[in-house]
Design a protein around this motif. Structure first.
Motif, PDB file in Angstrom:
ATOM      1  N   PHE A 164     -10.438  -6.652  13.374  1.00  0.00           N
ATOM      2  CA  PHE A 164     -11.351  -6.727  14.320  1.00  0.00           C
ATOM      3  C   PHE A 164     -12.352  -5.256  14.049  1.00  0.00           C
ATOM      4  O   PHE A 164     -11.817  -4.267  14.199  1.00  0.00           O
ATOM      5  CB  PHE A 164     -10.270  -6.749  15.459  1.00  0.00           C
ATOM      6  CG  PHE A 164      -9.170  -7.774  15.615  1.00  0.00           C
ATOM      7  CD1 PHE A 164      -9.908  -9.113  15.588  1.00  0.00           C
ATOM      8  CD2 PHE A 164      -8.063  -7.447  16.554  1.00  0.00           C
ATOM      9  CE1 PHE A 164      -9.239 -10.448  15.806  1.00  0.00           C
ATOM     10  CE2 PHE A 164      -7.405  -8.932  16.357  1.00  0.00           C
ATOM     11  CZ  PHE A 164      -8.404  -9.836  15.886  1.00  0.00           C
ATOM     12  N   TRP A 187     -13.695  -4.317  16.133  1.00  0.00           N
ATOM     13  CA  TRP A 187     -14.560  -3.958  16.724  1.00  0.00           C
ATOM     14  C   TRP A 187     -12.618  -2.784  17.153  1.00  0.00           C
ATOM     15  O   TRP A 187     -12.979  -1.365  18.894  1.00  0.00           O
ATOM     16  CB  TRP A 187     -15.098  -4.373  18.007  1.00  0.00           C
ATOM     17  CG  TRP A 187     -13.886  -5.344  18.566  1.00  0.00           C
ATOM     18  CD1 TRP A 187     -13.133  -5.238  19.695  1.00  0.00           C
ATOM     19  CD2 TRP A 187     -13.673  -6.848  18.152  1.00  0.00           C
ATOM     20  NE1 TRP A 187     -12.174  -6.572  19.941  1.00  0.00           N
ATOM     21  CE2 TRP A 187     -12.317  -7.129  18.173  1.00  0.00           C
ATOM     22  CE3 TRP A 187     -14.731  -7.386  16.805  1.00  0.00           C
ATOM     23  CZ2 TRP A 187     -12.505  -8.679  18.132  1.00  0.00           C
ATOM     24  CZ3 TRP A 187     -14.358  -8.707  16.599  1.00  0.00           C
ATOM     25  CH2 TRP A 187     -13.654  -9.375  17.428  1.00  0.00           C
ATOM     26  N   ARG A 188     -12.175  -3.365  16.531  1.00  0.00           N
ATOM     27  CA  ARG A 188     -11.199  -1.847  16.937  1.00  0.00           C
ATOM     28  C   ARG A 188     -10.915  -1.064  16.267  1.00  0.00           C
ATOM     29  O   ARG A 188     -10.461  -1.412  14.455  1.00  0.00           O
ATOM     30  CB  ARG A 188      -9.538  -3.276  17.233  1.00  0.00           C
ATOM     31  CG  ARG A 188      -9.622  -3.951  18.889  1.00  0.00           C
ATOM     32  CD  ARG A 188      -8.601  -4.285  18.813  1.00  0.00           C
ATOM     33  NE  ARG A 188      -8.015  -5.498  19.690  1.00  0.00           N
ATOM     34  CZ  ARG A 188      -7.392  -5.340  20.362  1.00  0.00           C
ATOM     35  NH1 ARG A 188      -6.056  -4.276  20.128  1.00  0.00           N
ATOM     36  NH2 ARG A 188      -7.114  -5.952  21.718  1.00  0.00           N
ATOM     37  N   PHE A 195      -2.342  -5.161  18.247  1.00  0.00           N
ATOM     38  CA  PHE A 195      -3.371  -6.468  18.285  1.00  0.00           C
ATOM     39  C   PHE A 195      -2.131  -6.950  18.210  1.00  0.00           C
ATOM     40  O   PHE A 195      -1.444  -7.832  18.845  1.00  0.00           O
ATOM     41  CB  PHE A 195      -4.236  -7.093  17.566  1.00  0.00           C
ATOM     42  CG  PHE A 195      -4.467  -8.004  17.747  1.00  0.00           C
ATOM     43  CD1 PHE A 195      -4.579  -8.770  19.069  1.00  0.00           C
ATOM     44  CD2 PHE A 195      -4.068  -9.101  16.730  1.00  0.00           C
ATOM     45  CE1 PHE A 195      -5.202 -10.004  19.072  1.00  0.00           C
ATOM     46  CE2 PHE A 195      -4.030 -10.849  16.572  1.00  0.00           C
ATOM     47  CZ  PHE A 195      -5.004 -10.932  17.997  1.00  0.00           C
ATOM     48  N   ALA A 233       0.488  -9.206  20.793  1.00  0.00           N
ATOM     49  CA  ALA A 233      -0.095 -10.238  20.535  1.00  0.00           C
ATOM     50  C   ALA A 233       2.058 -11.323  20.671  1.00  0.00           C
ATOM     51  O   ALA A 233       1.963 -12.033  21.450  1.00  0.00           O
ATOM     52  CB  ALA A 233      -0.391 -10.691  19.231  1.00  0.00           C
ATOM     53  N   GLY A 292      -6.684 -15.755  15.402  1.00  0.00           N
ATOM     54  CA  GLY A 292      -5.956 -14.826  17.088  1.00  0.00           C
ATOM     55  C   GLY A 292      -5.019 -16.525  17.177  1.00  0.00           C
ATOM     56  O   GLY A 292      -3.568 -15.821  17.874  1.00  0.00           O
ATOM     57  N   LEU A 322      -1.743 -16.678  19.635  1.00  0.00           N
ATOM     58  CA  LEU A 322      -2.992 -15.686  20.823  1.00  0.00           C
ATOM     59  C   LEU A 322      -3.493 -18.413  21.984  1.00  0.00           C
ATOM     60  O   LEU A 322      -4.042 -18.574  21.043  1.00  0.00           O
ATOM     61  CB  LEU A 322      -4.119 -15.823  20.983  1.00  0.00           C
ATOM     62  CG  LEU A 322      -3.756 -14.531  21.304  1.00  0.00           C
ATOM     63  CD1 LEU A 322      -2.976 -13.410  20.317  1.00  0.00           C
ATOM     64  CD2 LEU A 322      -5.554 -13.513  20.601  1.00  0.00           C
ATOM     65  N   LYS A 360      -6.824 -16.242  25.959  1.00  0.00           N
ATOM     66  CA  LYS A 360      -6.351 -15.066  25.440  1.00  0.00           C
ATOM     67  C   LYS A 360      -7.542 -14.644  24.247  1.00  0.00           C
ATOM     68  O   LYS A 360      -8.254 -13.846  23.525  1.00  0.00           O
ATOM     69  CB  LYS A 360      -5.232 -15.055  24.888  1.00  0.00           C
ATOM     70  CG  LYS A 360      -4.335 -14.485  25.263  1.00  0.00           C
ATOM     71  CD  LYS A 360      -4.235 -12.615  25.149  1.00  0.00           C
ATOM     72  CE  LYS A 360      -3.028 -12.229  26.735  1.00  0.00           C
ATOM     73  NZ  LYS A 360      -1.659 -12.303  26.319  1.00  0.00           N
ATOM     74  N   GLU A 417     -10.350 -12.212  24.331  1.00  0.00           N
ATOM     75  CA  GLU A 417      -9.272 -10.566  23.494  1.00  0.00           C
ATOM     76  C   GLU A 417     -10.789 -11.035  21.510  1.00  0.00           C
ATOM     77  O   GLU A 417     -10.195 -10.264  20.532  1.00  0.00           O
ATOM     78  CB  GLU A 417      -7.883 -10.948  22.419  1.00  0.00           C
ATOM     79  CG  GLU A 417      -7.256 -10.220  23.898  1.00  0.00           C
ATOM     80  CD  GLU A 417      -7.094  -9.305  23.946  1.00  0.00           C
ATOM     81  OE1 GLU A 417      -7.401  -8.371  23.245  1.00  0.00           O
ATOM     82  OE2 GLU A 417      -6.572  -8.741  25.399  1.00  0.00           O
ATOM     83  N   ILE A 418     -10.866 -12.095  21.498  1.00  0.00           N
ATOM     84  CA  ILE A 418     -11.521 -11.944  20.092  1.00  0.00           C
ATOM     85  C   ILE A 418     -13.417 -12.548  20.280  1.00  0.00           C
ATOM     86  O   ILE A 418     -13.809 -12.014  19.892  1.00  0.00           O
ATOM     87  CB  ILE A 418     -10.489 -12.785  19.210  1.00  0.00           C
ATOM     88  CG1 ILE A 418      -9.533 -12.183  19.008  1.00  0.00           C
ATOM     89  CG2 ILE A 418     -11.633 -13.528  18.424  1.00  0.00           C
ATOM     90  CD1 ILE A 418      -8.703 -13.195  18.240  1.00  0.00           C
TER      91      ILE A 418
END
Ligand SMILES: Nc1ncnc2c1ncn2[C@@H]1O[C@H](COP(=O)(O)OP(=O)(O)O)[C@@H](O)[C@H]1O
Ligand SMILES: [Mg+2]
Lengths: 255, 259
Positions: free
Chosen positions: A92, A94-95, A103, A107, B155, B160, B164, B168-169
């Motif tokens: 990701f 953005w993380r 994450f 999860a 995900g 997920l 979600k 989240e994604i």
């Protein structure tokens, strides 16, 4: 021993744009036992990614069945995580590194008291201490792969599927990552199924190897790797048994 | 040093020269002056207006309508865009309607809004909301559609569920597109608010500008235009500031060729 993963006569064909369908996997069957490190070795384009996507429940097989911990696979099993071949596309952007690893914990939805501490511990385990606040694009390919592995471990899967995890990193980093992975496997006892086109890598890492043919892929041979553990990049690879196995697998694949 | 090197000196000088030209032409002719009062006079009315309660009230009215319409449309268009981008069937259902309404100039909807909502705040906000929705909606749909499939599979392998994954994604991954839509709509919102204020009357900078023109106080009219321009400029800078903070990851990732 109990099979934690069973692949039963799985076939997968893809419909091409011209309407024809190509058979990527042809009735593959094998099993993986709890705690084992198993590799599938086969040439590029033989259907390794396809097979892992089926096992991960991301892409249903055309025929055949999959069982993970005595449960038929229809959709992603909760105790299994796939580390993608294109790991850079899977992180990701953005993380931060810490955020990516968190994450995996989020999860799981098993609210741990100290998620931050847990994530930092995993980041250290894969050798990325000090990079918690960095972003994936600030890291090299090998480091990105470490993040992907740490994130997968954070989820705490019983089975880890890895798709050519070290295929796109340089040779030195590759050896380092192999050893990191073995150490993690020995520490955590996670069952690992790894696919690769690198014969020596498969031998170095695995308890057992399934040799896969060219497309449509079938299992050509099952090889038990009775090399002692812990393995060592120099001595293990210099072992006469290692050479023998390599030659045998090479003969099989190049037939 | 940084600040100075960023100033475009030739551009600034040519702008000042233009103002100077305006000033001397205005002072040279009575006719020109009635259309283009001297810059110095405009600046004088601007200064006295800024300290008058009346213009501040107009400014706040405009700002309030702008924020209500813009933020509401951001909320609605982003949510809707994510759903329409993700669920193919939903998009198919609305595709024709969207393609029909999207190219229509939003000001054409002002009479409809008046018909439905009467003359007042609600109508101005509704028109602004309507106009802002399109760029945000279209960009959000595009963003969702262009997501790297591996991200969604990631995900899924982490167990997920659909919602979600959306939150989240898909939402963060589509954010660069969403921000583009938000930036386009920022300018549109101000256009629609001032235009509607001219139609509705009573309050707001749009009304003020038109009203001053009608009462032949041309310097005040220009001063009002300057205030709207500065408002637009300020809002845009504010937006860019937040965008810079929120989207730093994207600039970095793009520079490394990862996106
Ligand atoms: N989504 C797809 N659609 C059609 N054909 C595909 C698709 N994915 C893979 N294939 C084909 O299936 C075969 C196996 O691909 P893959 O599983 O990616 O092989 P590997 O991972 O072993 O390199 C290839 O011939 C590839 O062209
Ligand atoms: Mg592959």
């Amino acid at each position: 021993m109990v099979a934690i993963l069973e692949v039963k006569k799985v076939s997968k064909s893809y419909r091409q744009l011209d309407g024809e369908s190509t058979l990527a996997i042809d009735e593959i069957s094998f099993r993986v036992e709890k705690g084992e490190f198993v590799s599938l070795v086969g040439p590029s384009g033989c259907g390794k990614t396809t097979l892992l996507m089926c096992i991960a429940g991301l892409n249903p097989p055309s025929t055949g069945g999959l069982v993970v911990k005595d449960v038929e696979v229809h959709g992603p099993p909760s105790n299994l995580v796939l580390v993608f071949q294109e790991f850079n596309k899977s992180l990701f952007a953005w993380r931060s590194i810490l955020g990516n690893v968190l994450f995996g914990l989020e999860a799981r939805e098993k609210r741990s008291q100290d998620a931050q501490g847990e994530a930092r511990r995993l980041i250290k385990l894969v050798g990325l201490e000090g990079f918690e606040r960095h972003y994936p694009w600030e890291l090299s390919g090998g480091m990105q792969q470490r993040v992907a592995i740490a994130r997968a471990l954070a989820y705490g899967p019983e089975i880890l599927l890895m798709d050519e995890p070290f295929g796109s990193v340089d040779a030195l980093t590759r050896l380092e990552l192999e050893d990191t992975l073995l150490k993690i496997w020995e520490d955590l006892g996670t069952t690992i199924l790894l696919v690769t086109h690198d014969i020596e890598e498969a031998i170095y890492l695995s308890d057992r190897i399934y040799v896969v043919s060219r497309r449509p892929s079938r299992i050509l041979q099952t090889i038990d790797v009775d090399l002692s553990r812990p393995r060592h990049q120099i001595t293990t690879r210099a072992d006469a048994k290692f050479m023998e196995l390599r030659n045998e697998i090479y003969r099989q694949i190049s037939q | 040093m940084r600040v100075f090197s960023r100033i475009n000196l030739p551009g600034l000088l040519s702008f000042l020269a233009l103002l100077f030209l305006w000033e001397i032409s205005a002072r040279s002719s009575q006719v020109i002056q009635s259309y283009f009062p001297p810059v110095s006079e405009i600046i004088r009315s601007l200064l006295s207006l800024i300290f008058s309660r009346e213009v501040v009230a107009h400014l706040l009215a405009t700002l309030g309508r702008f924020l209500t319409g813009y933020l509401l449309s951001a909320l609605i268009a982003v949510s809707l865009g994510i759903l329409l981008g993700h669920f193919r069937f939903a998009y198919a259902l609305f595709e024709v309607l969207i393609e029909f309404l999207r190219p229509m100039p939003s000001v054409a909807m002002i009479p409809v809004a008046i018909l439905l909502l009467g003359i007042g705040n609600a109508m101005i906000v509704a028109v602004t909301l309507y106009a802002c929705t399109w760029p945000i909606l279209i960009n959000t749909i595009d963003g969702v559609r262009n997501i790297e499939p591996t991200l969604i599979d990631t995900g899924r392998t982490f167990g997920l569920g659909r919602w979600k994954i959306l939150k989240e994604i898909i939402l963060p991954a589509a954010m660069p597109y969403i921000v583009t839509g938000l930036r386009i709509s920022l300018a549109i919102a101000l256009i629609l608010v001032t235009t509607s204020e001219m139609v509705v009357g009573g309050s707001g900078l749009g009304f003020f500008i038109l009203d001053e023109e009608r009462s032949l106080s041309t310097t005040n009219m220009y001063a009002g235009i300057v205030i709207v321009a500065v408002l637009g400029y300020g809002l845009n800078r504010l937006f860019l500031f937040f965008e810079g903070k929120a989207m730093a990851w994207h600039r970095g990732a793009t520079a490394r060729g990862l996106l």
